[in-house]
Structures are given as structure tokens and as C-alpha cells.
Design an enzyme around this catalytic site. Sequence first.
Site, PDB file in Angstrom:
ATOM      1  N   ASN A 230       0.819  -1.212   0.000  1.00  0.00           N
ATOM      2  CA  ASN A 230       0.000   0.000   0.000  1.00  0.00           C
ATOM      3  C   ASN A 230       0.854   1.262   0.000  1.00  0.00           C
ATOM      4  O   ASN A 230       0.528   2.255  -0.653  1.00  0.00           O
ATOM      5  CB  ASN A 230      -0.941   0.002   1.205  1.00  0.00           C
ATOM      6  CG  ASN A 230      -2.199  -0.812   0.946  1.00  0.00           C
ATOM      7  OD1 ASN A 230      -2.442  -1.258  -0.178  1.00  0.00           O
ATOM      8  ND2 ASN A 230      -2.990  -1.010   1.970  1.00  0.00           N
ATOM      9  N   LEU A 272      -0.689   5.806 -11.674  1.00  0.00           N
ATOM     10  CA  LEU A 272       0.050   7.003 -12.070  1.00  0.00           C
ATOM     11  C   LEU A 272      -0.909   8.104 -12.522  1.00  0.00           C
ATOM     12  O   LEU A 272      -0.521   8.982 -13.288  1.00  0.00           O
ATOM     13  CB  LEU A 272       1.042   6.677 -13.194  1.00  0.00           C
ATOM     14  CG  LEU A 272       2.324   5.943 -12.780  1.00  0.00           C
ATOM     15  CD1 LEU A 272       3.170   5.622 -14.010  1.00  0.00           C
ATOM     16  CD2 LEU A 272       3.136   6.766 -11.775  1.00  0.00           C
ATOM     17  N   GLY A 275      -4.277  13.850  -9.850  1.00  0.00           N
ATOM     18  CA  GLY A 275      -5.609  14.327  -9.494  1.00  0.00           C
ATOM     19  C   GLY A 275      -5.646  14.922  -8.112  1.00  0.00           C
ATOM     20  O   GLY A 275      -4.730  15.638  -7.698  1.00  0.00           O
ATOM     21  N   CYS A 282      -6.905   2.928   3.486  1.00  0.00           N
ATOM     22  CA  CYS A 282      -5.661   2.146   3.474  1.00  0.00           C
ATOM     23  C   CYS A 282      -4.396   2.968   3.285  1.00  0.00           C
ATOM     24  O   CYS A 282      -3.491   2.908   4.117  1.00  0.00           O
ATOM     25  CB  CYS A 282      -5.735   1.079   2.379  1.00  0.00           C
ATOM     26  SG  CYS A 282      -6.997  -0.176   2.675  1.00  0.00           S
ATOM     27  N   LYS A 342     -13.511   7.474  -3.982  1.00  0.00           N
ATOM     28  CA  LYS A 342     -13.350   6.942  -5.334  1.00  0.00           C
ATOM     29  C   LYS A 342     -14.733   6.510  -5.811  1.00  0.00           C
ATOM     30  O   LYS A 342     -15.666   6.367  -5.003  1.00  0.00           O
ATOM     31  CB  LYS A 342     -12.367   5.770  -5.360  1.00  0.00           C
ATOM     32  CG  LYS A 342     -12.821   4.570  -4.545  1.00  0.00           C
ATOM     33  CD  LYS A 342     -11.833   3.419  -4.610  1.00  0.00           C
ATOM     34  CE  LYS A 342     -11.817   2.759  -5.974  1.00  0.00           C
ATOM     35  NZ  LYS A 342     -10.986   1.526  -5.980  1.00  0.00           N
TER      36      LYS A 342
END
Length: 459
Positions: A230, A272, A275, A282, A342
Site C-alpha cells: 500500500n 500514475l 488528481g 488504506c 473513489k
Amino acid sequence: MSNTSMNVSVIGTGYVGLGTAALLAHLGHQVTGIDIDNQKIEQLRNGQVPIHEPGLDALLESVKGNLDWSTSYDSVARADVVFICVGTPPGKDGTPDLQYVASAAEKLAPHLNGHAQVIVNKSTVPIGTGDYVQRLLEDHAPGYSHERHRVVSNPEFLREGTALQDSLYPDRIVLGGHPDALQIMARLYAPLIEQTFTPPASAPRPETYTRPAVVNTTLQSAEMIKYAANAFLALKISFANEIAGLCERVGADIEEVATGIGMDTRIGRRFLNAGAGWGGSCFGKDTAGLISAGREHNYNMPILQAAIDVNTRQRQVIIDKLIRHMRSLKGKRVTVLGMAFKPDTDDLRNAPAHDLIARLYQLGATVTAHDPIAMPRARREWAHLTYREASSVQDALHRADAVIIATEWQEYRDLDWSALLPSMRGCVIIDARNIIRTPIDAHVEQIGRNAPAAVPVTR
């Protein structure tokens, strides 16, 4: 019950616990999900899933014959494998809080029986937690046996929004612990490892998928693998955002740059995307957890700290872009599209939108927010923020001076801006997810690249 079926208890019914319970039930095991939250257990018994994860409700419904839900730990007595899937939130200094792991271990211990049982840490935990849980079992299990009661680290690598695919068709399965315990885990996961199960309708097997790699290792290495994985992904995202800032200043396009370097097989294109920065439960927690572990051993980890610093800065980059267009935000109406960290989840933990809403209000703006899924959860978890909840995108944009796209929901990718812009008072759009791909009649700012050339704004 088939010869290969095992009894399993799963402690915790959050994202990881529900996914684990659904997966194991689908593999043919008898699973009891345990949670101290009576309301959540009642919801699950009534077929209501308390989180949003595409396909999970259908999968849970299809395997309900193999599933039971309880607030009691009694099922642990007959379980062959017990999963601990509880939260490990970060403390103020970044150190993971193990109170829920400790509580679960202490409560399950008295129910351990005379047969061989494996206790699995599925939660993301600091290195050494497996040994800590083993000591808790020794202290709280009256019939404890070091030969019969083993602790295994089996970290999850699920992405919210694609958790079913990630569970059923993983890249790898990491198992850390004593060889005897790993043999039991191999039996438990045999249908997954060999891919002999029938794929659910909601998550078909990819055509090119064969089987996962299995990593058998020590407790400590398994725990480190999760944290390091992570942290590395967080580094990639922060690296992309740092390069994006320079791209803006020299006239390069971050998407072309990321594509170019991603073609190098040593690097890869995934993670990659520049934003608003990473969020969720996490990356921030695990990166901070590694830094905390280093601090405990007097070992500095400046690269990981830089990743966190860049990610924090990225929120302000978005605000700065807005201020450059609007000068002052006092009295302005600013719409934030997207609240979840997300798309395809309602998880709000460490979401960029939270920081954006808080900062916009602090600067004097009137904030409107919209999300296709996460608004009900935000009412509970973001009650400390001041914003107006919009019933639709059209409602959100009505009389807005500016818009920030904070989450790349497909609904926002598909917006007809030519139909929406006339209802706005202003014409500034900060596309923090680089999803606007065609010219529109507005001042559009993106991250690390020039927005598609627009028709001159006449309003």
C-alpha cells in the site's frame, strides 16, 4: 456439508469482513459473521447490506444458505478458521490503534475448542501483531494449546468498487505463520487457488485469468507485505501528482508523460493518475503506520513522509486553482461533485472532498455537494461539515459560481455540460480528476495538463 467444507467465523462486518464472508460462503464453507453492532446484524439477517459494493448484495443473497449472522462468539467453538476483520484506525501520531483487534482476540479466546483452529489476522495490522494476538489467546483461552491454536497473517488486497473481482481472482494470496496452520489455510482456499468454483453472475472470471500465486511466509513478512504494497502504491500516486505540478509549469501533459513512463514494464501505468490525491482507509493509514514503525526503531523514512506531504498539498493545489480564477471565495457558491474517495463505493474515509468542503467553507464560500451513492453516509459521518446536499447534478449546479469535480463517477464523465452550464452563474470548473475530454464553454482547469481547448467563454 461436503468433505472439503469447513466451518468459519468472521469477526467484523465492514468492507473486509463482508467480502471475506461472502467469498468463503461462495467457496462452499459454512460461515458465521459476527459483529457487536446489533443494528448491523439485523440488517444483514434481513438481506440488507450496510455498505455499497457493486455485486456484493447479489452474492450474499446467492450464498445465504451458507451464511449466518450473530452478535455472539459461540460459533467460534465449532470453527476451523476464525478471521479477525476489524478496524485498525490510526492514532494522532499515525500508530495503528489495536483496541478492536485486541478486543476480538480476547472475546474469541474463551470459545476456542479442543480441535485444531487457525485464527487469521485479516485486518491490516502493524508488524508483530500476530505474536501479540498469540499472547492474548494464551492469556484468555482456558484450553489454549500452542499446537492446536495458531495465528496466521492473511492480508487482503481489495480495492473498493472492485472487491468481488479482487477477492475471487486475486493476483496473490499471502499467508504467514506456522506450516501446520498454512496447511489448513491451503485447504480452506483450495477452490480459490485451483479456481474450481463456479463464478457468480455478478463477477465472471476474466478470460485470461488462470490462478493466483500463493506466498507462504512468516507472520512478520506477511504483515510487512501488506504495508509495503500500500505504501508503494501511495508513492506512485504522489509521484504522479508531483510530476503533474511540474508538467503544468513547463507545458507538458501528465497523461502523456504517465503513459510514456508506464510503458516501461518495470514501472507500469497503474496508479500514475494525477488528481486530487489518494484517499480511503488504506493508503494514508498504512503509510503512516510504516513511518510509525520506523520511528519505534529509530529509523527515519523520509520517502514515505514525502508521499504523505505531497498528498496533503494536492488538496490545496485544487483550492489554489479556484482562487486564481475567482480571487475571493467570500459569498461565492461552489459545488463539489463527488464525496466518496473513489467511484463505485460510499466510503468517505480520508476523501479529498472532505478537505475541500471544509476549506471552501473556511474561505467564506457557500458549498453544495453531490454524490450518486455516498450522500446518506455523509449525513452521518460528515455532520460536522457545513454544506448543502443537492438532490441531483442539475440541482447542484444551479446558480453555482464554480464547480470542483472531486470523484470520477461515470455519471460525471457522461455529463452534458452544454445543457448544464446555462444554469450556472459562473463558468469555472476545476476538474480534479481530469475527466472532461471535450471542449466546453467554460474556464476548465485540470491537473498536470491543459484542459481540452474550449470555445471562448462569452458569459
